[in-house]
Design an enzyme around this catalytic site. Sequence first.
Site, PDB file in Angstrom:
ATOM      1  N   SER A   1       0.832  -1.061  -0.043  1.00  0.00           N
ATOM      2  CA  SER A   1      -0.083   0.194   0.080  1.00  0.00           C
ATOM      3  C   SER A   1       0.900   1.173  -0.080  1.00  0.00           C
ATOM      4  O   SER A   1       2.171   0.994   0.191  1.00  0.00           O
ATOM      5  CB  SER A   1      -0.774   0.241   1.268  1.00  0.00           C
ATOM      6  OG  SER A   1      -1.667   1.088   1.340  1.00  0.00           O
TER       7      SER A   1
ATOM      8  N   TYR B   1      -2.382  -1.814  10.453  1.00  0.00           N
ATOM      9  CA  TYR B   1      -2.320  -1.851   9.009  1.00  0.00           C
ATOM     10  C   TYR B   1      -1.108  -1.180   8.439  1.00  0.00           C
ATOM     11  O   TYR B   1      -0.415  -1.917   7.629  1.00  0.00           O
ATOM     12  CB  TYR B   1      -3.461  -1.157   8.245  1.00  0.00           C
ATOM     13  CG  TYR B   1      -3.580  -1.220   6.656  1.00  0.00           C
ATOM     14  CD1 TYR B   1      -4.386  -2.173   6.265  1.00  0.00           C
ATOM     15  CD2 TYR B   1      -3.047  -0.014   5.811  1.00  0.00           C
ATOM     16  CE1 TYR B   1      -4.492  -2.215   4.694  1.00  0.00           C
ATOM     17  CE2 TYR B   1      -3.237  -0.292   4.687  1.00  0.00           C
ATOM     18  CZ  TYR B   1      -4.092  -1.337   4.004  1.00  0.00           C
ATOM     19  OH  TYR B   1      -4.132  -1.405   2.684  1.00  0.00           O
TER      20      TYR B   1
END
Length: 260
Positions: A142, A155
């Site tokens: 990401s 995350y």
Amino acid sequence: MQLIDKTALITGAGGGIGRAIAERYAREGARVAVADLDLAAAEATVAQIRAQGGDAMALAMDVTDEGAVDTGVAAVVERWGSLDIAIANAGIQHIAPLHALSFADWRRVMAVHLDGAFLVTSAALRQMYRQPSGGCLLYMGSVHSKLASPLKAPYVAAKHGLLGLCRSVAREGAAHRVRANVICPGFVRTPLVDRQIPEQAEALGISEEAVIRDVMLKDTVDGEFTTLDDIAEVALHLAAFPTAALTGQSVVASHGWYMQ
């Protein structure tokens, strides 16, 4: 077609980014194993691939379960004889400030993203090392592999961790003709992101429209979400790349949100 006679395993491929990659790979000639915690979703992806003339199989897989991952990889090899591409894509999200984040929620996010990626890697490498042709490992990172946003500590930590795992695979796997790279999308309008919008709106005390405009897309060059097709295209390029000139790298596709 760029992936003829290649076999690919993609986790979390019952929907979203994983499904888009699975369908694109199948159109490029790959045999695709669609793995997902939700077997019905995996079967739906397989049905779509077969309807378009592709070859695919569905696997029920909890990527945090070592036995399930090993069994799934073995099933792919038993059916098609090889494993050329493995993509650790399965992921979850939890929105909370650090001071209110429970250890259980931290562990749950880390387990899916980072432990799951390790288990897929370990099982895939055992097969790829036996193949003269080696293979390709891809990790779904990401932009949060590069920077941090509020409320997403587990995350962010997990996505940063994938960079280290990938680079380790690139170093160790080179002698066996195994390449590894990380794909780092910006915000893609998937169900995972759709769930974050109201969660962040509540946590930040702003409207959902403001979350999209002023949080998610604020730093893009055009105010646009990254698309499923964008990421599938990057995944195809990395899987089809012919040499180790491109290994141990992270490729950001984020409409300029993060530039490296």
